[in-house]
Design a protein around this motif. Structure first.
Motif, PDB file in Angstrom:
ATOM      1  N   PRO A 281       5.768 -47.849  38.238  1.00 21.94           N
ATOM      2  CA  PRO A 281       5.089 -46.699  37.625  1.00 21.94           C
ATOM      3  C   PRO A 281       5.308 -45.423  38.426  1.00 21.94           C
ATOM      4  O   PRO A 281       5.451 -44.343  37.849  1.00 21.94           O
ATOM      5  CB  PRO A 281       3.607 -47.119  37.639  1.00 21.94           C
ATOM      6  CG  PRO A 281       3.618 -48.602  37.751  1.00 21.94           C
ATOM      7  CD  PRO A 281       4.831 -48.949  38.551  1.00 21.94           C
TER       8      PRO A 281
ATOM      9  N   PHE B 272       8.664 -43.863  37.613  1.00 20.57           N
ATOM     10  CA  PHE B 272       8.673 -43.213  36.295  1.00 20.57           C
ATOM     11  C   PHE B 272       7.905 -41.895  36.347  1.00 20.57           C
ATOM     12  O   PHE B 272       8.323 -40.903  35.743  1.00 20.57           O
ATOM     13  CB  PHE B 272       8.070 -44.141  35.245  1.00 20.57           C
ATOM     14  CG  PHE B 272       8.224 -43.637  33.839  1.00 20.57           C
ATOM     15  CD1 PHE B 272       9.445 -43.731  33.172  1.00 20.57           C
ATOM     16  CD2 PHE B 272       7.158 -43.043  33.177  1.00 20.57           C
ATOM     17  CE1 PHE B 272       9.596 -43.249  31.880  1.00 20.57           C
ATOM     18  CE2 PHE B 272       7.295 -42.565  31.884  1.00 20.57           C
ATOM     19  CZ  PHE B 272       8.517 -42.666  31.230  1.00 20.57           C
TER      20      PHE B 272
ATOM     21  N   PRO C 133      10.923 -39.552  35.338  1.00 21.58           N
ATOM     22  CA  PRO C 133      10.982 -40.357  34.115  1.00 21.58           C
ATOM     23  C   PRO C 133      12.381 -40.410  33.498  1.00 21.58           C
ATOM     24  O   PRO C 133      12.788 -41.428  32.951  1.00 21.58           O
ATOM     25  CB  PRO C 133       9.971 -39.685  33.175  1.00 21.58           C
ATOM     26  CG  PRO C 133       9.767 -38.315  33.729  1.00 21.58           C
ATOM     27  CD  PRO C 133       9.965 -38.435  35.207  1.00 21.58           C
TER      28      PRO C 133
ATOM     29  N   SER D 199       3.574 -44.112  27.990  1.00 22.02           N
ATOM     30  CA  SER D 199       3.170 -44.281  29.388  1.00 22.02           C
ATOM     31  C   SER D 199       1.749 -43.792  29.636  1.00 22.02           C
ATOM     32  O   SER D 199       1.160 -44.112  30.671  1.00 22.02           O
ATOM     33  CB  SER D 199       4.134 -43.517  30.298  1.00 22.02           C
ATOM     34  OG  SER D 199       4.136 -42.129  29.978  1.00 22.02           O
ATOM     35  N   GLN D 200       1.186 -43.044  28.673  1.00 24.22           N
ATOM     36  CA  GLN D 200      -0.174 -42.520  28.848  1.00 24.22           C
ATOM     37  C   GLN D 200      -1.197 -43.294  28.022  1.00 24.22           C
ATOM     38  O   GLN D 200      -2.104 -43.911  28.567  1.00 24.22           O
ATOM     39  CB  GLN D 200      -0.207 -41.029  28.464  1.00 24.22           C
ATOM     40  CG  GLN D 200       0.690 -40.149  29.318  1.00 24.22           C
ATOM     41  CD  GLN D 200       0.284 -40.123  30.772  1.00 24.22           C
ATOM     42  OE1 GLN D 200      -0.903 -40.133  31.098  1.00 24.22           O
ATOM     43  NE2 GLN D 200       1.266 -40.087  31.673  1.00 24.22           N
TER      44      GLN D 200
ATOM     45  N   GLU E 280      -0.482 -45.819  25.888  1.00 20.26           N
ATOM     46  CA  GLU E 280      -0.016 -47.195  25.724  1.00 20.26           C
ATOM     47  C   GLU E 280       0.213 -47.616  24.268  1.00 20.26           C
ATOM     48  O   GLU E 280       0.409 -48.789  23.973  1.00 20.26           O
ATOM     49  CB  GLU E 280      -0.957 -48.187  26.410  1.00 20.26           C
ATOM     50  CG  GLU E 280      -1.067 -47.962  27.909  1.00 20.26           C
ATOM     51  CD  GLU E 280      -1.766 -49.089  28.626  1.00 20.26           C
ATOM     52  OE1 GLU E 280      -2.281 -50.002  27.956  1.00 20.26           O
ATOM     53  OE2 GLU E 280      -1.796 -49.052  29.876  1.00 20.26           O
TER      54      GLU E 280
ATOM     55  N   ARG F 279       7.989 -45.085  27.456  1.00 18.10           N
ATOM     56  CA  ARG F 279       8.581 -45.919  28.503  1.00 18.10           C
ATOM     57  C   ARG F 279       8.900 -47.293  27.933  1.00 18.10           C
ATOM     58  O   ARG F 279       8.361 -47.691  26.897  1.00 18.10           O
ATOM     59  CB  ARG F 279       7.624 -46.071  29.679  1.00 18.10           C
ATOM     60  CG  ARG F 279       6.253 -46.618  29.279  1.00 18.10           C
ATOM     61  CD  ARG F 279       5.482 -47.171  30.452  1.00 18.10           C
ATOM     62  NE  ARG F 279       5.938 -48.510  30.827  1.00 18.10           N
ATOM     63  CZ  ARG F 279       5.385 -49.228  31.811  1.00 18.10           C
ATOM     64  NH1 ARG F 279       4.367 -48.741  32.499  1.00 18.10           N
ATOM     65  NH2 ARG F 279       5.840 -50.433  32.088  1.00 18.10           N
TER      66      ARG F 279
END
Length: 270
Positions: A62, A65, A69, A140-141, A143, A181
């Motif tokens: 994480p 990224f 990213p 990524s925030q 989900e 992601r």
């Protein structure tokens, strides 16, 4: 075909087949070795080309990224290109055949994988993915799954490699504007709760646990065999380089693509 094996290995295959044919609840865990037989580099293989100066462990996090990213996304697009043309090998096909065979028998077969490719699904198996799926993405925030980058939409109906889009540009989540992601379990992240619970239940309740192409060193997945053993299961390991594991009852020291077709042939004939 058994004649191609050494007498000692032939005897062990037959012993394993008799054991498996006599039991109802079977749990299998596959690792990088089974995919390597289809030409997919293992995660710990040295990187090549543009990525040879990077370690996989430094990209699949994480923090990596969050820091860059674009770099991580580009790496995963490259990894997808590496596996796009790979197909199931005889081990994948044999497992799918066995799973299909159990539909008309009393056996319960639970297949779990540490691999992120979809070769089990291509072969026709139903599988629990512990480490995510290379062909799925999520935000990524928030989900939220991002379906338009799944393998189904990467490829057209003929699933030709040429139809797959490996664009390295970052994608914004339509819900929260976070970056999309890969839906992969990175270092420092927890395994998906539902998949892990299903795997634990299968391991705890099985009568035979089979480890295929995995070193049994990566936790928590490596603990599944121990859990099975603690609950009275027999342990079979299929690996050309067996691990020094004292809980294994039967060791089949050969590639899965060699052993699995022979094993399934023996099981279904008994």
């Amino acid at each position: 075909m058994l004649a191609e094996l050494s007498p000692a290995l032939t005897a062990e295959v037959q012993r394993a087949a008799k054991l498996l044919a006599s039991k109802q609840r079977i749990c299998l865990l596959t690792g990088a070795g089974i995919s390597a037989e289809s030409g997919i580099p293992t995660f710990r293989d040295k990187q090549t080309g543009l990525w040879e100066n990077y370690a996989a462990e430094d990209l699949a996090t994480p923090d990596a990224f969050a820091r860059d990213p674009k770099l991580v996304w580009s790496w995963y697009q490259w990894r997808r290109q590496l596996v796009a043309d790979k197909t199931p090998n005889p081990a994948h096909d044999a497992l799918a055949q066995w799973q299909y065979h159990t539909q008309s028998s009393d056996q319960q077969l639970t297949l779990i994988t540490q691999n992120v490719d979809d070769l089990h699904e291509q072969a026709g198996s139903t599988v629990i993915h512990l480490h995510g799926n290379l062909w799925r993405n999520r935000c990524s925030q928030c989900e939220t799954p991002y379906q338009s980058q799944s393998r189904d939409s990467y490829s057209s109906e003929d699933s030709s490699e040429d139809s797959i889009d490996f664009n390295e540009g970052l994608i914004d989540c339509p819900h929260c504007d976070g970056y999309i992601r890969p839906d992969i379990v990175w270092f420092g992240e927890s395994l998906p709760a539902q998949a892990w619970q299903a795997a634990e239940e299968a391991a705890a309740n099985c009568e035979v646990f089979i480890s295929i192409g995995t070193s049994s060193l990566v936790y928590p997945a490596a603990g599944l065999a121990q859990l099975a053993k603690q609950n009275g299961a027999k342990i079979i390991e299929i690996n050309p380089d067996p691990t020094p594991n004292t809980i294994v009852d039967i060791t089949l020291a050969e590639k899965a693509g060699v052993i699995m077709p022979l094993l399934i042939q023996q099981i279904t004939a008994l």
